[in-house]
Design a protein around this motif. Structure first.
Motif, PDB file in Angstrom:
ATOM      1  N   ILE A 132       0.851  -1.181   0.000  1.00 17.52           N
ATOM      2  CA  ILE A 132       0.000   0.000   0.000  1.00 17.52           C
ATOM      3  C   ILE A 132       0.893   1.239   0.000  1.00 17.52           C
ATOM      4  CG2 ILE A 132      -1.985  -1.076   1.163  1.00 17.52           C
ATOM      5  CD1 ILE A 132      -0.981  -0.004   3.798  1.00 17.52           C
ATOM      6  N   VAL A 133       0.310   2.378  -0.323  1.00 20.63           N
ATOM      7  CA  VAL A 133       1.006   3.655  -0.186  1.00 20.63           C
ATOM      8  C   VAL A 133       0.327   4.425   0.935  1.00 20.63           C
ATOM      9  CG1 VAL A 133       1.579   5.852  -1.258  1.00 20.63           C
ATOM     10  CG2 VAL A 133       1.744   3.746  -2.589  1.00 20.63           C
ATOM     11  N   ILE A 134       1.119   4.910   1.876  1.00 16.87           N
ATOM     12  CA  ILE A 134       0.607   5.602   3.058  1.00 16.87           C
ATOM     13  C   ILE A 134       1.088   7.048   3.066  1.00 16.87           C
ATOM     14  CG2 ILE A 134       0.614   5.687   5.592  1.00 16.87           C
ATOM     15  CD1 ILE A 134       1.086   2.671   5.602  1.00 16.87           C
ATOM     16  N   LYS A 135       0.192   7.948   3.379  1.00 17.65           N
ATOM     17  CA  LYS A 135       0.541   9.341   3.616  1.00 17.65           C
ATOM     18  C   LYS A 135       0.509   9.588   5.122  1.00 17.65           C
ATOM     19  CE  LYS A 135      -0.770  14.119   2.470  1.00 17.65           C
ATOM     20  NZ  LYS A 135      -0.755  14.646   3.867  1.00 17.65           N
ATOM     21  N   LEU A 136       1.605  10.025   5.687  1.00 12.75           N
ATOM     22  CA  LEU A 136       1.682  10.272   7.122  1.00 12.75           C
ATOM     23  C   LEU A 136       0.756  11.424   7.512  1.00 12.75           C
ATOM     24  CD1 LEU A 136       3.569   8.670   8.997  1.00 12.75           C
ATOM     25  CD2 LEU A 136       5.102  10.641   9.026  1.00 12.75           C
ATOM     26  N   GLU A 137      -0.018  11.234   8.599  1.00 15.61           N
ATOM     27  CA  GLU A 137      -0.909  12.299   9.054  1.00 15.61           C
ATOM     28  C   GLU A 137      -0.614  12.751  10.480  1.00 15.61           C
ATOM     29  OE1 GLU A 137      -5.063  11.817   8.358  1.00 15.61           O
ATOM     30  OE2 GLU A 137      -4.770  12.038   6.187  1.00 15.61           O
ATOM     31  N   LEU A 138      -0.283  11.824  11.373  1.00 13.23           N
ATOM     32  CA  LEU A 138       0.028  12.164  12.762  1.00 13.23           C
ATOM     33  C   LEU A 138       1.242  11.365  13.222  1.00 13.23           C
ATOM     34  CD1 LEU A 138      -3.501  12.129  14.450  1.00 13.23           C
ATOM     35  CD2 LEU A 138      -1.976  14.102  14.380  1.00 13.23           C
ATOM     36  N   VAL A 139       2.169  12.031  13.892  1.00 17.85           N
ATOM     37  CA  VAL A 139       3.360  11.371  14.422  1.00 17.85           C
ATOM     38  C   VAL A 139       3.393  11.556  15.935  1.00 17.85           C
ATOM     39  CG1 VAL A 139       5.887  11.375  14.473  1.00 17.85           C
ATOM     40  CG2 VAL A 139       4.681  11.686  12.306  1.00 17.85           C
ATOM     41  N   SER A 140       3.580  10.463  16.656  1.00 10.57           N
ATOM     42  CA  SER A 140       3.742  10.516  18.108  1.00 10.57           C
ATOM     43  C   SER A 140       5.234  10.553  18.425  1.00 10.57           C
ATOM     44  CB  SER A 140       3.091   9.294  18.759  1.00 10.57           C
ATOM     45  OG  SER A 140       3.338   9.266  20.146  1.00 10.57           O
ATOM     46  N   VAL A 141       5.669  11.602  19.125  1.00 13.16           N
ATOM     47  CA  VAL A 141       7.065  11.654  19.582  1.00 13.16           C
ATOM     48  C   VAL A 141       7.080  11.230  21.052  1.00 13.16           C
ATOM     49  CG1 VAL A 141       7.884  13.305  17.903  1.00 13.16           C
ATOM     50  CG2 VAL A 141       6.842  14.154  19.978  1.00 13.16           C
ATOM     51  N   ASP A 142       7.907  10.239  21.366  1.00 12.88           N
ATOM     52  CA  ASP A 142       7.849   9.588  22.670  1.00 12.88           C
ATOM     53  C   ASP A 142       9.236   9.426  23.273  1.00 12.88           C
ATOM     54  OD1 ASP A 142       4.911   8.705  22.768  1.00 12.88           O
ATOM     55  OD2 ASP A 142       5.556   7.904  20.835  1.00 12.88           O
ATOM     56  N   PRO A 143       9.320   9.427  24.618  1.00 15.32           N
ATOM     57  CA  PRO A 143      10.634   9.273  25.273  1.00 15.32           C
ATOM     58  C   PRO A 143      11.359   7.983  24.917  1.00 15.32           C
ATOM     59  CG  PRO A 143       9.026  10.131  26.832  1.00 15.32           C
ATOM     60  CD  PRO A 143       8.255   9.761  25.588  1.00 15.32           C
ATOM     61  N   TYR A 144      10.621   6.893  24.636  1.00 11.63           N
ATOM     62  CA  TYR A 144      11.293   5.620  24.359  1.00 11.63           C
ATOM     63  C   TYR A 144      12.193   5.715  23.120  1.00 11.63           C
ATOM     64  CZ  TYR A 144       8.596   4.230  20.222  1.00 11.63           C
ATOM     65  OH  TYR A 144       8.072   4.156  18.960  1.00 11.63           O
ATOM     66  N   ILE A 145      11.894   6.672  22.246  1.00 13.92           N
ATOM     67  CA  ILE A 145      12.706   6.851  21.045  1.00 13.92           C
ATOM     68  C   ILE A 145      14.162   7.141  21.416  1.00 13.92           C
ATOM     69  CG2 ILE A 145      13.079   8.406  19.074  1.00 13.92           C
ATOM     70  CD1 ILE A 145       9.999   8.634  18.889  1.00 13.92           C
ATOM     71  N   ARG A 146      14.374   7.839  22.536  1.00 12.01           N
ATOM     72  CA  ARG A 146      15.745   8.170  22.950  1.00 12.01           C
ATOM     73  C   ARG A 146      16.578   6.922  23.137  1.00 12.01           C
ATOM     74  NH1 ARG A 146      20.134   8.501  23.202  1.00 12.01           N
ATOM     75  NH2 ARG A 146      21.546   9.918  24.302  1.00 12.01           N
ATOM     76  N   GLY A 147      16.015   5.885  23.750  1.00 12.27           N
ATOM     77  CA  GLY A 147      16.766   4.652  23.959  1.00 12.27           C
ATOM     78  C   GLY A 147      17.183   3.996  22.653  1.00 12.27           C
ATOM     79  N   ARG A 148      16.364   4.107  21.630  1.00 11.07           N
ATOM     80  CA  ARG A 148      16.666   3.474  20.350  1.00 11.07           C
ATOM     81  C   ARG A 148      17.680   4.267  19.529  1.00 11.07           C
ATOM     82  NH1 ARG A 148      11.412   1.291  17.316  1.00 11.07           N
ATOM     83  NH2 ARG A 148      13.078   0.159  16.254  1.00 11.07           N
ATOM     84  N   LEU A 149      17.985   5.481  19.969  1.00  3.88           N
ATOM     85  CA  LEU A 149      19.020   6.265  19.299  1.00  3.88           C
ATOM     86  C   LEU A 149      20.421   5.835  19.733  1.00  3.88           C
ATOM     87  CD1 LEU A 149      17.459   9.835  19.531  1.00  3.88           C
ATOM     88  CD2 LEU A 149      17.559   8.351  17.526  1.00  3.88           C
ATOM     89  N   SER A 150      20.500   5.036  20.777  1.00  2.00           N
ATOM     90  CA  SER A 150      21.774   4.511  21.268  1.00  2.00           C
ATOM     91  C   SER A 150      22.037   3.144  20.646  1.00  2.00           C
ATOM     92  CB  SER A 150      21.725   4.388  22.797  1.00  2.00           C
ATOM     93  OG  SER A 150      22.813   3.629  23.276  1.00  2.00           O
ATOM     94  N   ALA A 151      23.306   2.822  20.510  1.00  2.00           N
ATOM     95  CA  ALA A 151      23.671   1.490  20.014  1.00  2.00           C
ATOM     96  C   ALA A 151      23.654   0.452  21.120  1.00  2.00           C
ATOM     97  CB  ALA A 151      25.055   1.539  19.374  1.00  2.00           C
ATOM     98  N   ALA A 152      23.465   0.890  22.366  1.00  2.00           N
ATOM     99  CA  ALA A 152      23.472  -0.031  23.508  1.00  2.00           C
ATOM    100  C   ALA A 152      22.249  -0.939  23.461  1.00  2.00           C
ATOM    101  CB  ALA A 152      23.495   0.748  24.808  1.00  2.00           C
ATOM    102  N   LYS A 153      22.381  -2.140  23.969  1.00  2.00           N
ATOM    103  CA  LYS A 153      21.301  -3.100  23.998  1.00  2.00           C
ATOM    104  C   LYS A 153      20.191  -2.628  24.932  1.00  2.00           C
ATOM    105  CE  LYS A 153      20.285  -7.999  24.884  1.00  2.00           C
ATOM    106  NZ  LYS A 153      20.841  -9.302  25.329  1.00  2.00           N
TER     107      LYS A 153
END
Length: 348
Positions: free
Chosen positions: A42-63
């Motif tokens: 399918i083709v999706i057009k983004l309408e709403l984005v949730s920015v969340d604190p958990y994203i910070r952990g995924r920016l690290s290379a740490a497990k």
């Protein structure tokens, strides 16, 4: 030629504050009307984005409990999108979907992979990223499975004016608790009391924070729902009652600290003294109970017992600044980015 934007991670971020320069906003050609779709795409057009604190952990290379983002690839988060084109019998043009989606304005996607249908005729789309989304489920499961609220008990919530905290406090009121919120400004404290019905609210930036907290909890603390960790949490351990419970949802005050720099509460002696149970959790620990949680959360919405406070910024270019603002505590309620370009903020 149709140009669309996407947000790429330039490098992993370790032991410091995340910056705008850690990301790259790229423009690429994508003519969705001409693109060929494989089976189930399918083709999706983004309408709403949730920015969340958990994203910070995924920016690290740490497990961690979630896989790290890959350098050079688009960022991913919980989003709502609209179907523009479909080669999947499950999805029709105009349907709305919700799930983990790339931070791209328009993109191809496998319609059988990790997204579900949402209906803006039932509730506003924002609700699926707030009370009926990960935020609401986190608050619900943390309270029910670990907090175990009982009528007459005292519940303290840190980051109480944020997405999870604001829902936790309202659930506490539904369950008959005395609810005390901790927030970073007098304005937010007034919001918690006036609009959400908290019994008391304490500003952690006040020079009298510790005294204010004691006065707000004259009978001690039975449940502490911890979203921040660090120095904000430390004085609460002195107020714990026997057999208190502490759901540990997050530690945003320490996410950008270098190893060894963080100063957290020295809690062990207080946990032993009061036989307190302190347990970290993530929302997926209780995913098998999501159906029950959504039914009860929906019922509380219909009954007017639960309100979803949302701060909305506007435009694709506001995704990264909005994410960075989480660490200064500027938002009230759940922070979302709407993919229009009105270049303004609104509280709904």
């Amino acid at each position: 030629m149709v140009m669309i934007k996407k947000i790429i991670l330039k490098n992993h971020v370790e032991g410091r504050m995340v910056q705008q320069s850690d990301f790259d906003v790229q423009s690429v050609e994508f003519n969705y009307e001409a693109v060929e779709l494989a089976e189930n795409e399918i083709v999706i057009k983004l309408e709403l984005v949730s920015v969340d604190p958990y994203i910070r952990g995924r920016l690290s290379a740490a497990k961690s409990y979630a896989a790290s983002y890959k350098v050079g690839e688009p960022m991913i988060g919980i989003c709502v999108g609209r179907i523009l084109k479909s080669n999947n019998p499950k999805w029709a043009v105009g349907d709305h979907c919700c799930g983990e989606l790339p931070w791209m304005e328009i993109f191809k996607f496998n319609g059988n992979r990790g997204i579900y249908k949402v209906n803006d005729k039932l509730v506003p789309l924002e609700t699926y990223l707030n009370i009926l989304g990960v935020v609401g489920l986190t608050a619900y499961h943390g309270m029910r499975e670990i907090g175990e609220p009982k009528s007459g008990e005292t519940l303290v919530v840190s980051a109480a004016a944020g997405g999870v905290g604001s829902i936790v406090g309202q659930i506490g009121k539904i369950k008959g608790c005395r609810v005390v919120g901790i927030a970073g400004s007098d304005e937010k404290c007034e919001f918690l009391k006036r609009e959400l019905g908290f019994d008391a609210a304490v500003n952690y930036n006040s020079p009298t924070y510790r005294k204010d907290l004691r006065l707000a909890c004259p009978k001690g603390v039975d449940i502490y729902f911890d979203n921040v960790g660090g120095k904000i949490s430390e004085p609460i351990f002195l107020l714990l009652n026997q057999f208190a419970r502490i759901p540990v949802c997050g530690a945003i005050s320490m996410y950008n600290s270098a190893p060894g720099d963080s100063v957290g509460p020295h809690c062990q002696v207080h946990l032993v003294r009061t036989s307190t149970r302190m347990q970290g959790f993530i929302v997926t620990d209780y995913s098998k109970k999501n159906g029950e949680a959504i039914r009860e959360l929906s019922q509380w919405i219909v009954q007017g017992k639960l309100k979803g406070k949302t701060t909305i910024t506007h435009g694709f270019d506001q995704i990264i600044p909005s994410f960075l603002s989480l660490f200064s505590g500027s938002n009230t309620g759940k922070l979302l980015v709407k993919m229009d370009n009105t270049n303004q903020k609104s509280n709904l």
